[in-house]
Scaffold this active site. Structure first.
Site, PDB file in Angstrom:
ATOM      1  N   GLY A 115      -3.715   6.521  16.145  1.00  0.00           N
ATOM      2  CA  GLY A 115      -2.710   7.059  15.226  1.00  0.00           C
ATOM      3  C   GLY A 115      -1.322   7.172  15.784  1.00  0.00           C
ATOM      4  N   GLY A 169       0.832  -1.199   0.000  1.00  0.00           N
ATOM      5  CA  GLY A 169       0.000   0.000   0.000  1.00  0.00           C
ATOM      6  C   GLY A 169       0.864   1.245   0.000  1.00  0.00           C
ATOM      7  N   LYS A 217      -6.720  -1.496  11.602  1.00  0.00           N
ATOM      8  CA  LYS A 217      -7.557  -1.706  12.789  1.00  0.00           C
ATOM      9  C   LYS A 217      -8.754  -2.602  12.501  1.00  0.00           C
ATOM     10  CE  LYS A 217     -10.324   2.395  12.190  1.00  0.00           C
ATOM     11  NZ  LYS A 217      -9.515   3.064  11.152  1.00  0.00           N
ATOM     12  N   VAL A 245      19.082   1.120  14.389  1.00  0.00           N
ATOM     13  CA  VAL A 245      18.844  -0.295  14.094  1.00  0.00           C
ATOM     14  C   VAL A 245      20.155  -1.078  14.068  1.00  0.00           C
ATOM     15  CG1 VAL A 245      18.086  -1.841  12.251  1.00  0.00           C
ATOM     16  CG2 VAL A 245      16.703   0.162  12.853  1.00  0.00           C
ATOM     17  N   GLY A 277       1.113   5.346   3.611  1.00  0.00           N
ATOM     18  CA  GLY A 277       2.260   4.707   2.962  1.00  0.00           C
ATOM     19  C   GLY A 277       3.244   5.725   2.411  1.00  0.00           C
ATOM     20  N   ASP A 314     -15.903   2.883  13.884  1.00  0.00           N
ATOM     21  CA  ASP A 314     -14.447   3.055  13.981  1.00  0.00           C
ATOM     22  C   ASP A 314     -14.004   2.954  15.439  1.00  0.00           C
ATOM     23  OD1 ASP A 314     -11.791   4.230  12.813  1.00  0.00           O
ATOM     24  OD2 ASP A 314     -12.284   5.521  14.511  1.00  0.00           O
ATOM     25  N   ARG A 348      -2.039  -1.043  -6.201  1.00  0.00           N
ATOM     26  CA  ARG A 348      -2.998  -1.504  -7.201  1.00  0.00           C
ATOM     27  C   ARG A 348      -2.744  -0.865  -8.555  1.00  0.00           C
ATOM     28  NH1 ARG A 348      -8.963  -1.256  -4.753  1.00  0.00           N
ATOM     29  NH2 ARG A 348      -7.977   0.532  -3.766  1.00  0.00           N
ATOM     30  N   GLY A 391      -0.755   4.728  -0.024  1.00  0.00           N
ATOM     31  CA  GLY A 391      -1.695   5.845  -0.012  1.00  0.00           C
ATOM     32  C   GLY A 391      -1.196   6.935   0.913  1.00  0.00           C
ATOM     33  N   LYS A 448     -11.509   0.060  17.518  1.00  0.00           N
ATOM     34  CA  LYS A 448     -10.377   0.414  18.372  1.00  0.00           C
ATOM     35  C   LYS A 448     -10.602  -0.078  19.808  1.00  0.00           C
ATOM     36  CE  LYS A 448      -9.260   4.363  15.465  1.00  0.00           C
ATOM     37  NZ  LYS A 448      -9.627   5.768  15.168  1.00  0.00           N
TER      38      LYS A 448
END
Lengths: 435, 435
Positions: free
Chosen positions: A133, A9, A104, A32, A14, A200, A44, A11, A204
């Site tokens: 978030g 993804g 979620k 790291v 992303g 929603d 897509r 969007g 959650k």
């Protein structure tokens, strides 16, 4: 050797993840112990114009092929929805690839499938971005407090409804007017049903309850009421009581069971959650030893959500690096359901009601109404009566009682001749913290 | 096989840790994958009566001997102070034994020594309880946000001073009166210097800055002012501006450097920190991607602090179990100082001032005073003048300017004949969050 990610993804969230991976590359390498790179990005429509510059060669439409590639160490999913995300993530986890997801809906409907696949494959599952978030919430709940016993989680976890209720409180606007404003300003979607009707928030709430009580709770098990019936008169009535109306998600531990619900409620203005305005989110946690805690921040938006995803990516990447060095990391999904507490139906939940009645203004009305509450075992805390020429308004706030008793009381009131209408019923929650 | 702990100290916090280990034993075993047991408890006076029942055989006065024992997997230190705690913990870490500590003084003075010993011994170092008691704060900072870039941390991290300032705001009391009340109620110690003069907050600021900016900052490098000079007139003046006075710790990233300071400041009443009353603590974090976050809760007390210690114990115990299973765990101390940003002196910090002057009430005074600000390059945001018969009060709020310029301005004002006195100087911080 770099840690390589498959991003599923690209969007709003992303694109911000890609941007942060790029901008923070040096810091990420330091944190790291190895560079963190994109092995590929599944989308897509590869030809779509994106908010971020991305090497064309990284794009693919074959998500499953990408995540199975041997050079992919971990999978980051920001597509959302149940399928095809579930199939992809179960496959990745079974193959032992760590997963970071912001999904979620999937976690709330079938978090168990992800947990089981993670255990089967020996992979880690991270999902900080799925609730509230950018607020670091799940990691504190699943790690910082795991030597404590959480008793209740009360959250404002939907920014759209909080924006609408904050506007109604600030301006006296009605629900429809406030929703229109939210839509114009981009705080509400064209179809606001998922937000306004509490779906929603219920998703959650299920995730929060699962984490807090080590018990599997799905969205379908969450009692749910939205805010579309909250009127400006309710908001004014709350104000008179020194309260504000919020759409709360509540997950409580009660006598060896868990109760999870989403509904509008009045809370005192001194409560820390009352000051959470606009589209902000906050989660108030009560634990035996830690006492009262609150986590506050931006509950949505590409950038805050991407921050949470990045935090998880660093955790996963560190595990990958440790494993290469001979470690086996620390497996945990946060969805370990060892407690398996039963989920209590709403009728058994104990709460308080604020009831506003339009009644005939004649002698004995209050006594008659009060006797109905008494018959159902509901104790009245306060009554406020304002009379006019031919009728009057009664505002009654109850003590704590089982929801079923309160519901039965209201049902009986609705059928009484002297009660012109039950103008509103709003639950009352939240003691003011000591301080 | 059980994970065995050496507990160093058994005072207020230690007794609560023992209680929680006992009460939560079953849950801890489930979360860790093995029982968590006390191998021994080092105390100074084994015969003292304690708040918790403890097997007499576990007690010892030989802390060093205890922590070196081969059956001890990890060390939990709740003694406090620099020595002998530093010697014990350095020895334990060098031997590869993971350490959980609540010792803010030691971390703020010489966290680097602990970090180096942990790296040398391949051990983990946890210290969630050292800042803001039971609020899960360090783990979110060091883990959840490690894919983000923190720009500023603003905290109310001392409950005693917050109780005093909240009382002054609520009742109009002066500092001395509010301190007396705090002492009577047990919120202030008999010798309140460490709290009132900001030493406690400065130690916490050093730890927060080290974590947030990956740079070693010691308490001595933190600019510090206490609250003993805050007057009821200052509190009233803040109220007129729609502000409240709080003792803030501020750690900021500025142009490749770090600025860390503790001082009273006015913040707008709409700011989330303004609502933090009584002895509560809260830390407001600003990050590039996550935006504005706040963490709220009990900052002190045996039980909340023990909750944080327990969270760390579970993390450590899980690492011990993973290591036995062939893993090597994930080493991190949170004090990795790879960024090594310089610490900026207070003079270069940019802030705003609220200055109250008693001046002679004659023509041209305002112009003369304003010209002093201008000469030092300090721009004035607002002026409020209240005149009386022979003299007047000027309240001036500046725009943002370097602290050195503001200091020089005030120094010059103090020497002017028309300025009877500089009644107060308080910094102004905190934009109201959008939303």
């Amino acid at each position: 050797m770099a840690v390589r990610l498959a991003l599923l993804g690209c969007g709003t969230v992303g694109a911000q993840v890609v941007r942060l991976l790029h901008e923070q590359a040096d810091d990420l390498t330091a944190r790291v112990g190895a560079p963190v790179e994109l092995a590929g990005v599944a989308v897509r429509r590869p030809d779509r114009v994106r908010a971020v510059s991305l090497d064309r060669d990284l794009l693919t439409t074959d998500a499953l092929g990408l995540l199975k590639r041997p050079d992919v160490d971990a999978v980051v999913e920001v597509v959302g929805g149940i399928e095809p995300a579930r199939g992809w993530l179960v496959e990745a986890l079974r193959q032992g690839k760590d997963v970071v997801t912001a999904n979620k809906a999937l976690l709330a409907e079938d978090g168990g499938a992800l947990h089981d696949a993670a255990v089967a494959g020996g992979a880690d599952l991270y999902f900080e971005a799925a609730v509230a978030g950018g607020i670091p919430l799940l990691r504190p709940l699943r790690e910082s407090l795991h030597g404590d016993r959480i008793t209740r989680v009360t959250g404002i976890v939907n920014g759209t409804t909080n924006f609408i209720l904050s506007a109604m409180d600030a301006t006296g606007a009605g629900f429809t007017e406030a929703l229109e404003e939210a839509t114009e300003l981009g705080y509400a979607e064209a179809d606001p049903t998922a937000d306004v009707d509490g779906f929603d928030a219920a998703a959650k709430a299920a995730i929060l309850a699962s984490l807090a009580f080590h018990t599997r709770v799905t969205a379908a098990e969450v009692y749910r009421e939205g805010i579309s019936e909250v009127t400006s008169a309710d908001v004014a009535s709350a104000r008179e009581m020194g309260c504000v109306i919020k759409l709360l998600c509540l997950a409580e531990r009660v006598d060896g069971a868990v109760a999870v619900r989403v509904h509008p409620a009045m809370i005192p203005r001194q409560h820390p959650l009352a000051a959470v305005g606009g589209a902000y989110n906050a989660v108030f946690v009560e634990a035996d030893a830690a006492g009262q805690l609150m986590f506050y921040g931006a509950g949505a938006g590409g950038s805050p959500t991407a921050s949470a995803v990045l935090g998880d990516i660093v955790a996963v990447a560190r595990t990958v690096v440790a494993r290469r060095a001979g470690g086996n990391g620390l497996r945990q999904t946060g969805l370990e359901a060892y407690a398996e507490l039963p989920v209590r139906p709403i009728g058994e939940v104990v709460t308080r009601y604020h009831v506003r009645l339009d009644v005939a203004d004649r002698p004995g009305v209050l006594a008659t109404v009060a006797s109905v509450f008494a018959r159902h075992g509901v104790s009245i805390a306060t009554v406020h009566q304002t009379g006019r020429s031919s009728d009057a308004t009664l505002v009654i706030v109850t003590h704590r009682a089982p929801d079923s008793a309160l519901t039965a009381t209201v049902a009986e009131l609705r059928h009484m001749e002297i009660v012109r209408s039950v103008a509103s019923v709003v639950r009352v929650e939240g003691e003011t913290p000591a301080g």
